[in-house]
Design a protein around this motif. Structure first.
Motif, PDB file in Angstrom:
ATOM      1  N   VAL A 101       0.838  -1.201   0.000  1.00  0.00           N
ATOM      2  CA  VAL A 101       0.000   0.000   0.000  1.00  0.00           C
ATOM      3  C   VAL A 101       0.881   1.262   0.000  1.00  0.00           C
ATOM      4  CG1 VAL A 101      -0.406   0.288   2.492  1.00  0.00           C
ATOM      5  CG2 VAL A 101      -2.173   0.931   0.872  1.00  0.00           C
ATOM      6  N   GLU A 113       1.880   1.677  -3.551  1.00  0.00           N
ATOM      7  CA  GLU A 113       0.743   2.192  -4.333  1.00  0.00           C
ATOM      8  C   GLU A 113       0.614   3.705  -4.148  1.00  0.00           C
ATOM      9  OE1 GLU A 113      -1.319   0.711  -6.428  1.00  0.00           O
ATOM     10  OE2 GLU A 113      -1.142  -1.427  -6.014  1.00  0.00           O
ATOM     11  N   CYS A 170       1.170   6.655  -7.057  1.00  0.00           N
ATOM     12  CA  CYS A 170       0.200   7.729  -7.305  1.00  0.00           C
ATOM     13  C   CYS A 170       0.890   9.089  -7.254  1.00  0.00           C
ATOM     14  CB  CYS A 170      -0.932   7.650  -6.293  1.00  0.00           C
ATOM     15  SG  CYS A 170      -2.244   8.853  -6.592  1.00  0.00           S
ATOM     16  N   GLY A 227      -6.664   4.211 -10.001  1.00  0.00           N
ATOM     17  CA  GLY A 227      -5.821   3.302  -9.242  1.00  0.00           C
ATOM     18  C   GLY A 227      -6.610   2.097  -8.792  1.00  0.00           C
ATOM     19  N   SER A 263      -5.878   0.409  -5.993  1.00  0.00           N
ATOM     20  CA  SER A 263      -5.797   0.276  -4.540  1.00  0.00           C
ATOM     21  C   SER A 263      -6.953   1.044  -3.906  1.00  0.00           C
ATOM     22  CB  SER A 263      -4.464   0.811  -4.015  1.00  0.00           C
ATOM     23  OG  SER A 263      -4.485   0.821  -2.602  1.00  0.00           O
ATOM     24  N   ARG A 270      -8.580  -3.985 -10.547  1.00  0.00           N
ATOM     25  CA  ARG A 270      -7.410  -4.476 -11.285  1.00  0.00           C
ATOM     26  C   ARG A 270      -7.848  -5.345 -12.465  1.00  0.00           C
ATOM     27  NH1 ARG A 270      -3.694  -6.692  -7.304  1.00  0.00           N
ATOM     28  NH2 ARG A 270      -3.097  -4.524  -7.115  1.00  0.00           N
TER      29      ARG A 270
END
Length: 114
Positions: A6, A9, A13, A32, A34, A75
């Motif tokens: 995380v 991620e 970003c 995204g 996540s 995803r």
């Protein structure tokens, strides 16, 4: 390990936001996969999280845009981003495509749009 993912991620970003600024974009939508990161960006519940400072940087940089939106995309539904990530992992040089996409990636853009 999950915390590290995380954090990465969030960093990805931030890099996307910084890149959009570098190339002069003013109206952007960042997608995204996540849900944790996107929800934290949208609802601001990340102050105590390990990635809280990264999200603060994302908010600070994204305030420059005329329009900015952060959207969660499953995803499984984002074939284009998945293919780009795999391509980036295997390439040894940094590549940026502003106009034409690589022939192996272009069909996936149409698949994501439709």
């Amino acid at each position: 390990m999950a915390q590290l993912v995380v954090d990465l991620e969030a960093l990805a970003c931030l890099k996307a936001v910084q890149f959009a600024l570098e190339i002069g974009l003013t109206r952007v939508v960042f997608e995204g996969d996540s849900a944790i990161i996107i929800n934290a960006l949208l609802h601001g519940a990340s102050a105590m999280a390990s990635f809280g400072n990264i999200l603060d940087d994302i908010h600070m940089h994204s305030a420059v845009f005329q329009f900015v939106e952060f959207v969660h995309v499953s995803r499984n539904c984002n074939f284009f981003a998945n293919a780009l990530a795999k391509k980036a992992k295997s390439d040894v040089v940094v590549q940026v495509w502003l106009h034409d996409l690589p022939s192996d990636i272009a069909p996936l853009v149409l698949r994501d749009v439709h």
